[in-house]
Design an enzyme around this catalytic site. Structure first.
Site, PDB file in Angstrom:
ATOM      1  N   SER A 149       0.847  -1.131  -0.139  1.00 58.25           N
ATOM      2  CA  SER A 149       0.062  -0.132   0.077  1.00 58.25           C
ATOM      3  C   SER A 149       0.689   1.210   0.112  1.00 58.25           C
ATOM      4  O   SER A 149       0.364   2.276  -0.318  1.00 58.25           O
ATOM      5  CB  SER A 149      -0.769   0.103   1.293  1.00 58.25           C
ATOM      6  OG  SER A 149      -0.290  -0.287   2.331  1.00 58.25           O
ATOM      7  N   HIS A 167       0.837   5.300   6.699  1.00 57.93           N
ATOM      8  CA  HIS A 167       0.640   5.625   5.318  1.00 57.93           C
ATOM      9  C   HIS A 167       0.980   7.400   5.161  1.00 57.93           C
ATOM     10  O   HIS A 167       1.131   7.878   6.288  1.00 57.93           O
ATOM     11  CB  HIS A 167      -0.611   5.257   4.916  1.00 57.93           C
ATOM     12  CG  HIS A 167      -0.801   3.946   4.662  1.00 57.93           C
ATOM     13  ND1 HIS A 167      -1.344   3.018   5.629  1.00 57.93           N
ATOM     14  CD2 HIS A 167      -0.310   3.016   3.776  1.00 57.93           C
ATOM     15  CE1 HIS A 167      -1.386   1.847   5.053  1.00 57.93           C
ATOM     16  NE2 HIS A 167      -0.721   1.592   4.060  1.00 57.93           N
ATOM     17  N   ASP A 221      -3.494   5.954  11.807  1.00 57.81           N
ATOM     18  CA  ASP A 221      -2.630   5.687  10.510  1.00 57.81           C
ATOM     19  C   ASP A 221      -1.337   6.365  10.727  1.00 57.81           C
ATOM     20  O   ASP A 221      -1.311   7.789  10.189  1.00 57.81           O
ATOM     21  CB  ASP A 221      -3.184   5.673   9.618  1.00 57.81           C
ATOM     22  CG  ASP A 221      -2.581   5.048   8.315  1.00 57.81           C
ATOM     23  OD1 ASP A 221      -1.271   4.758   8.431  1.00 57.81           O
ATOM     24  OD2 ASP A 221      -2.984   4.857   7.159  1.00 57.81           O
TER      25      ASP A 221
END
Length: 327
Positions: free
Chosen positions: A83, A307, A304
């Site tokens: 990702s 990311h 998060d």
């Protein structure tokens, strides 16, 4: 300050405030998934959008999407990885769309492959999800990660520019672990030293590149390791438990925390290769950006810190990619 790139190390430098940033408005990017769209998810502090990476001994060009489309005319750019590779693909898709908003672009998403085409330039930009780069197969005993086997490469073979990434999934344990057994030389292992496994897997990938890639046709990049920020002790603020609430980068060009053991593995493997692979050595520049993560501004509100917001830090990864491709 040297304006030519020459012997400049593009990956040593610091973040400087630049009022002309960001290069595009993420709210106008039609391809951006909610997970990276921090503005859409309610992030109101906008300092994180306003920083430009400044190498210590030279200046980077400004990203020019039209120039990149022109240079890549008739070509296929493929991101292969997890990702964080998708994070970089999203950024490049938004950068190119912002440069050419009137394009009659074609967007397709099927299984693990996303394709974006700009037909006016016959350019396609793809993302192929592949967390480990080596094969993983579902068998009776469970998911087997085959460290010495790579067979699913048809999309790799059709690329003119390849950008690979793979690291963080190699270190996951417990529920996040992406496999049940490792296989080497036909033997199964319940586990092994993760950097040993990473080294075997990455060496298998390197052998594939050395055997199958013609450098006159295809440019190959490896993304390096983007930093995570789950402990303020790493950046000299022990009271901070995560990236939550961080709004500014670290000053200067050094990071007080630990480096990743995978950095040495990547450099060692790349150094043994016969074919040239450009390392996008983004670890330091991401370590300095504790403010660049979605934090609580992801789709689910879950924290998060691995990311990156788009627009944001991944635009710089693509500026570094652009700099190498254009030069």
């Amino acid at each position: 300050m040297n304006s030519t790139l020459g012997n400049c190390n593009l990956f040593e430098g610091s973040w400087v405030y630049d009022e002309s940033y960001p290069i595009y408005d993420s709210l106008n990017c039609p391809f951006l998934v909610d997970g990276f769209n921090c503005l859409k998810n309610g992030r109101v502090d906008e300092f994180y959008l306003k920083y430009r990476w400044q190498p210590t001994t030279c200046n980077l060009p400004r990203f020019d999407g039209k120039a990149l489309l022109e240079k890549m005319k008739g070509k296929n750019i493929v991101f292969v990885g997890d990702s964080l590779g998708y994070n970089q693909w999203e950024s490049l898709a938004c950068l190119l769309h912002a440069a050419f908003p009137s394009s009659k672009y074609v967007y397709q998403s099927r299984d693990s492959l996303i394709t974006l085409k700009f037909p006016e330039y016959e350019v396609s930009v793809q993302y192929l999800r592949n967390r480990f780069l080596v094969d993983i197969s579902l068998e009776k005993v469970g998911r087997i990660l085959k460290l010495d086997s790579i067979t699913k490469t048809s999309i790799w073979e059709g690329a003119d520019v390849l950008i690979f990434n793979s690291y963080h999934w190699w270190t996951h344990t417990g529920l996040l672990q992406g496999w049940d057994y490792l296989e080497v030389d036909g033997k199964l292992f319940k586990d092994m030293d993760r950097m040993k496994a990473y080294n075997i897997g990455l060496s298998t990938w390197a052998k594939w590149i050395d055997t199958n890639i013609d450098p006159n046709k295809t440019s190959v990049f490896f993304q390096g390791i983007p930093a995570v920020h789950f402990s303020g002790a790493n950046w000299g603020e022990p009271k901070e438990v995560s990236c939550k609430g961080q709004t500014k980068p670290l000053k200067g060009s050094t990071y007080p925390g630990e480096r990743y053991p995978g950095e040495l593995v990547i450099k060692k493997v790349l150094n043994t290769m016969k074919k040239q692979v450009h390392l996008l050595d983004i670890t330091l520049l991401t370590q300095l950006r504790k403010d660049g993560h979605p934090s609580i501004y992801g789709p689910s509100g879950q924290l998060d810190c691995s990311h990156w917001c788009v627009a944001g830090v991944p635009d710089t990864w693509n500026l570094l990619l652009y700099t190498t491709l254009i030069s």
